[in-house]
Design a protein around this motif. Structure first.
Motif, PDB file in Angstrom:
ATOM      1  N   GLN A 273       1.497   0.576  -9.539  1.00 39.46           N
ATOM      2  CA  GLN A 273       1.561  -0.273 -10.732  1.00 39.46           C
ATOM      3  C   GLN A 273       0.579  -1.437 -10.635  1.00 39.46           C
ATOM      4  OE1 GLN A 273       2.871   0.977 -13.143  1.00 39.46           O
ATOM      5  NE2 GLN A 273       4.461   2.358 -12.358  1.00 39.46           N
ATOM      6  N   ALA A 274       0.358  -1.968  -9.431  1.00 34.99           N
ATOM      7  CA  ALA A 274      -0.673  -3.003  -9.284  1.00 34.99           C
ATOM      8  C   ALA A 274      -2.039  -2.454  -9.675  1.00 34.99           C
ATOM      9  CB  ALA A 274      -0.693  -3.515  -7.839  1.00 34.99           C
ATOM     10  N   LEU A 275      -2.316  -1.214  -9.310  1.00 39.52           N
ATOM     11  CA  LEU A 275      -3.582  -0.585  -9.698  1.00 39.52           C
ATOM     12  C   LEU A 275      -3.649  -0.383 -11.208  1.00 39.52           C
ATOM     13  CD1 LEU A 275      -3.888   2.009  -6.816  1.00 39.52           C
ATOM     14  CD2 LEU A 275      -5.674   0.357  -7.451  1.00 39.52           C
ATOM     15  N   ALA A 276      -2.566   0.113 -11.798  1.00 33.29           N
ATOM     16  CA  ALA A 276      -2.570   0.338 -13.248  1.00 33.29           C
ATOM     17  C   ALA A 276      -2.859  -0.962 -13.990  1.00 33.29           C
ATOM     18  CB  ALA A 276      -1.229   0.928 -13.692  1.00 33.29           C
ATOM     19  N   TRP A 277      -2.201  -2.053 -13.587  1.00 32.31           N
ATOM     20  CA  TRP A 277      -2.441  -3.332 -14.261  1.00 32.31           C
ATOM     21  C   TRP A 277      -3.875  -3.817 -14.022  1.00 32.31           C
ATOM     22  CZ3 TRP A 277       0.396  -4.375 -18.091  1.00 32.31           C
ATOM     23  CH2 TRP A 277       1.765  -4.143 -18.099  1.00 32.31           C
ATOM     24  N   THR A 316     -14.203  -7.588  -6.093  1.00 31.10           N
ATOM     25  CA  THR A 316     -13.206  -6.560  -6.375  1.00 31.10           C
ATOM     26  C   THR A 316     -11.839  -7.029  -5.922  1.00 31.10           C
ATOM     27  OG1 THR A 316     -14.893  -4.854  -6.074  1.00 31.10           O
ATOM     28  CG2 THR A 316     -12.592  -4.141  -5.981  1.00 31.10           C
ATOM     29  N   ARG A 317     -11.764  -7.583  -4.733  1.00 31.69           N
ATOM     30  CA  ARG A 317     -10.485  -8.108  -4.222  1.00 31.69           C
ATOM     31  C   ARG A 317      -9.989  -9.260  -5.094  1.00 31.69           C
ATOM     32  NH1 ARG A 317      -7.548  -9.316   0.572  1.00 31.69           N
ATOM     33  NH2 ARG A 317      -5.827 -10.626  -0.187  1.00 31.69           N
ATOM     34  N   GLN A 318     -10.898 -10.112  -5.563  1.00 28.22           N
ATOM     35  CA  GLN A 318     -10.491 -11.213  -6.438  1.00 28.22           C
ATOM     36  C   GLN A 318      -9.902 -10.689  -7.739  1.00 28.22           C
ATOM     37  OE1 GLN A 318     -13.813 -13.886  -6.932  1.00 28.22           O
ATOM     38  NE2 GLN A 318     -13.968 -14.298  -4.736  1.00 28.22           N
ATOM     39  N   ALA A 319     -10.483  -9.629  -8.289  1.00 24.84           N
ATOM     40  CA  ALA A 319      -9.959  -9.041  -9.524  1.00 24.84           C
ATOM     41  C   ALA A 319      -8.566  -8.465  -9.299  1.00 24.84           C
ATOM     42  CB  ALA A 319     -10.902  -7.954 -10.034  1.00 24.84           C
ATOM     43  N   ILE A 320      -8.345  -7.843  -8.146  1.00 23.32           N
ATOM     44  CA  ILE A 320      -7.024  -7.306  -7.819  1.00 23.32           C
ATOM     45  C   ILE A 320      -6.019  -8.440  -7.664  1.00 23.32           C
ATOM     46  CG2 ILE A 320      -5.718  -6.097  -6.017  1.00 23.32           C
ATOM     47  CD1 ILE A 320      -8.344  -4.444  -5.561  1.00 23.32           C
ATOM     48  N   ASP A 321      -6.418  -9.501  -6.958  1.00 23.38           N
ATOM     49  CA  ASP A 321      -5.526 -10.651  -6.795  1.00 23.38           C
ATOM     50  C   ASP A 321      -5.161 -11.258  -8.142  1.00 23.38           C
ATOM     51  OD1 ASP A 321      -5.329 -10.557  -4.032  1.00 23.38           O
ATOM     52  OD2 ASP A 321      -7.044 -11.879  -3.696  1.00 23.38           O
ATOM     53  N   GLU A 322      -6.141 -11.374  -9.027  1.00 22.70           N
ATOM     54  CA  GLU A 322      -5.872 -11.963 -10.337  1.00 22.70           C
ATOM     55  C   GLU A 322      -4.946 -11.070 -11.156  1.00 22.70           C
ATOM     56  OE1 GLU A 322      -6.602 -14.764 -13.686  1.00 22.70           O
ATOM     57  OE2 GLU A 322      -5.961 -14.694 -11.597  1.00 22.70           O
ATOM     58  N   LEU A 409      -3.555  -3.297   0.189  1.00 20.33           N
ATOM     59  CA  LEU A 409      -4.804  -3.924  -0.243  1.00 20.33           C
ATOM     60  C   LEU A 409      -5.998  -3.011   0.001  1.00 20.33           C
ATOM     61  CD1 LEU A 409      -4.168  -7.590   0.905  1.00 20.33           C
ATOM     62  CD2 LEU A 409      -4.423  -6.786  -1.454  1.00 20.33           C
ATOM     63  N   LEU A 410      -5.999  -2.307   1.134  1.00 21.15           N
ATOM     64  CA  LEU A 410      -7.089  -1.367   1.387  1.00 21.15           C
ATOM     65  C   LEU A 410      -7.091  -0.267   0.329  1.00 21.15           C
ATOM     66  CD1 LEU A 410      -9.405  -0.340   3.186  1.00 21.15           C
ATOM     67  CD2 LEU A 410      -7.692   0.955   4.488  1.00 21.15           C
ATOM     68  N   GLU A 411      -5.929   0.296   0.039  1.00 18.01           N
ATOM     69  CA  GLU A 411      -5.850   1.331  -0.996  1.00 18.01           C
ATOM     70  C   GLU A 411      -6.396   0.814  -2.320  1.00 18.01           C
ATOM     71  OE1 GLU A 411      -2.156   3.908  -1.147  1.00 18.01           O
ATOM     72  OE2 GLU A 411      -1.461   2.297   0.154  1.00 18.01           O
ATOM     73  N   MET A 412      -5.977  -0.362  -2.714  1.00 18.90           N
ATOM     74  CA  MET A 412      -6.371  -0.886  -4.021  1.00 18.90           C
ATOM     75  C   MET A 412      -7.866  -1.155  -4.100  1.00 18.90           C
ATOM     76  SD  MET A 412      -3.213  -3.273  -5.349  1.00 18.90           S
ATOM     77  CE  MET A 412      -2.740  -4.091  -3.842  1.00 18.90           C
ATOM     78  N   VAL A 413      -8.427  -1.766  -3.058  1.00 19.12           N
ATOM     79  CA  VAL A 413      -9.868  -2.048  -3.074  1.00 19.12           C
ATOM     80  C   VAL A 413     -10.658  -0.749  -3.139  1.00 19.12           C
ATOM     81  CG1 VAL A 413     -11.785  -2.941  -1.702  1.00 19.12           C
ATOM     82  CG2 VAL A 413      -9.709  -4.302  -1.957  1.00 19.12           C
ATOM     83  N   VAL A 414     -10.299   0.242  -2.319  1.00 19.95           N
ATOM     84  CA  VAL A 414     -11.017   1.517  -2.320  1.00 19.95           C
ATOM     85  C   VAL A 414     -10.931   2.190  -3.679  1.00 19.95           C
ATOM     86  CG1 VAL A 414     -11.060   3.846  -1.346  1.00 19.95           C
ATOM     87  CG2 VAL A 414     -10.750   1.874   0.165  1.00 19.95           C
TER      88      VAL A 414
END
Length: 454
Positions: A273-277, A316-322, A409-414
């Protein structure tokens, strides 16, 4: 010690604020914090609750976790689905399991599964080809669930397991998470009687739990048959070999099964769900998506990436954090004081509920300018360093900081980097994106995105 009562909404006789929570869960918490301040008191059925919206007070609760606070009665509801694992344990039993499991999930270890993450991501993107060729949207929330599930199964049980056996349980996971939130809200009413009735919803829940546990048991059997395959970095194998440094013993079979169910259930929908958002926000903000894409083009080639390369994907990590700031998958947690506990000038009564909400804190105007705006640069070092530590806590805090944080976090960044490197994403015209606060915060109607090959 202060003993006066914190301000808060009065609620209704007998049920307190539960009608308002059921009607609009997210709205209730954000409105309560805005109207009544950083510590707000209310009644939920028979329960006395305090919503804490102050970083230093949140930090105090997290740091005292397992010492003066514990996971109380509502976490016992989770045990029905998750078993008696790390997510629901307290005290010495929790500490022992944490010591056994933590070394396998440290940041310097999770890169061993990079090949699994990349291969499954590439296979998922290939499967979107018919839709992208025909101009049909991709339902990204469902695709991320399937992708992360395929990844976590192979990390837990080994690269050689038959993943097809697990693909039938996506609906079961959804039923479990939806029903658990319903159970948590209903538990204060009539002593939890509504959760014990043989209603159709309760039967669906127990059936879904059985399907997940049966699937994990099947995967355990498969893994045992392929024990000599050389896939020794599977978490199952690592946990079987782990020994407690203080006691010298390892996990019993039942403990191992419950921990695998915990990781399987709790570890994949939160990431999915973090990835979907994240894809929703990037599809809605093409300027930020372009910065992620340019960074991926600059750092990654067509060859498999390395952990060091993915560490270079700073934006990319900043976008995921946001994205996790605006839509944290775990939008609220609770703790229970073991005794009357002073906090922020008030007393948290023994056996009450202390509620910490990332969703509320991540939008608190005292710590975030224009809090509803998607702006990854908030997480640039020069802006993050001045922010109170627990103004942002998507992975919790204190000794219970999420065990799987580095892997997630590794999964999401990749996944974000590889998808944006290959596809231009836009929101489908008929997409209806509404957050649904089940146990995990997810898009209620899915997430329909147009994906055009670059």
């Amino acid at each position: 010690m202060e003993t006066h009562i914190a301000p808060g909404p009065a609620g209704w006789p007998g049920v307190g604020v539960l009608p308002a929570v059921i009607r609009d869960t997210l709205g209730f918490f954000t409105t309560t914090a805005a109207r009544y301040g950083d510590i707000a008191r209310f009644r939920g059925g028979r329960e006395t609750c305090h919503l804490i919206s102050r970083p230093d007070a949140i930090g105090q609760v997290y740091q005292a976790d397992t010492e003066r606070y514990y996971k109380g009665k509502f976490y016992r509801l989770l045990s029905a689905a998750l078993g008696d694992g790390l997510v629901t344990r307290n005290g010495d039993a929790w500490r022992r399991q944490r010591r056994l499991m933590q070394p396998a999930l440290r940041k310097n270890r999770v890169g061993a599964w990079l090949d699994i993450i990349e291969a499954q991501t590439d296979a998922s993107m290939d499967a979107w080809e018919p839709a992208t060729t025909d101009g049909r949207p991709v339902e990204m929330a469902g695709e991320m669930l399937n992708l992360v599930q395929a990844i976590i199964v192979r990390i837990l049980f080994g690269r050689g397991v038959n993943y097809a056996a697990t693909s039938v349980i996506a609906d079961a996971v959804k039923d479990i998470n939806t029903h658990l939130m319903r159970q948590i809200i209903r538990q204060p009413l009539f002593g939890g009687l509504l959760n014990r009735l043989p209603s159709p919803a309760n039967r669906r829940f127990h059936g879904a739990v059985c399907r997940v546990k049966d699937t994990v048991a099947s995967l355990l059997d498969q893994s045992a048959r392929h024990r000599d395959s050389g896939d020794g970095d599977a978490l199952l194998m690592v946990f079987q070999a782990a020994r407690d440094r203080e006691i010298g013993d390892g996990m019993q079979a039942a403990e191992l099964r419950d921990e695998l169910v915990n990781l399987f259930l709790a570890g994949h929908e939160t990431t999915a769900q973090a990835l979907a958002w994240t894809f929703y926000f990037l599809a809605s903000h093409p300027d930020h998506a372009e910065q992620v894409r340019a960074e991926s083009d600059r750092v990654l080639s067509d060859a498999p990436g390395t952990a060091e390369q993915y560490d270079q994907l700073v934006y990319t990590r900043q976008a995921i954090d946001e994205s996790m700031r605006l839509m944290p998958p775990i939008f609220m947690v609770s703790r229970t004081p073991m005794a009357d506990e002073p906090l922020g000038g008030f007393v948290m009564p023994k056996d009450s509920l202390v509620i910490l909400s990332p969703y509320v804190m991540h939008r608190h105007p005292a710590y975030w300018d224009v809090p509803d705006r998607f702006d990854p640069s908030r997480f640039a070092p020069d802006r993050s360093d001045t922010r109170p530590r627990h103004a942002y806590f998507p992975f919790g805090g204190g000794p219970r900081l999420c065990l799987g944080m580095h892997l997630a976090l590794l999964e999401m960044v990749v996944i974000v980097a590889r998808v944006l490197k290959n596809f231009h994403l836009t929101l489908a015209p008929d997409a209806r994106v509404v957050p649904e606060p089940a146990l995990i915060l997810r898009p209620k109607y899915g997430l329909r995105l147009n994906a055009q090959r670059r």
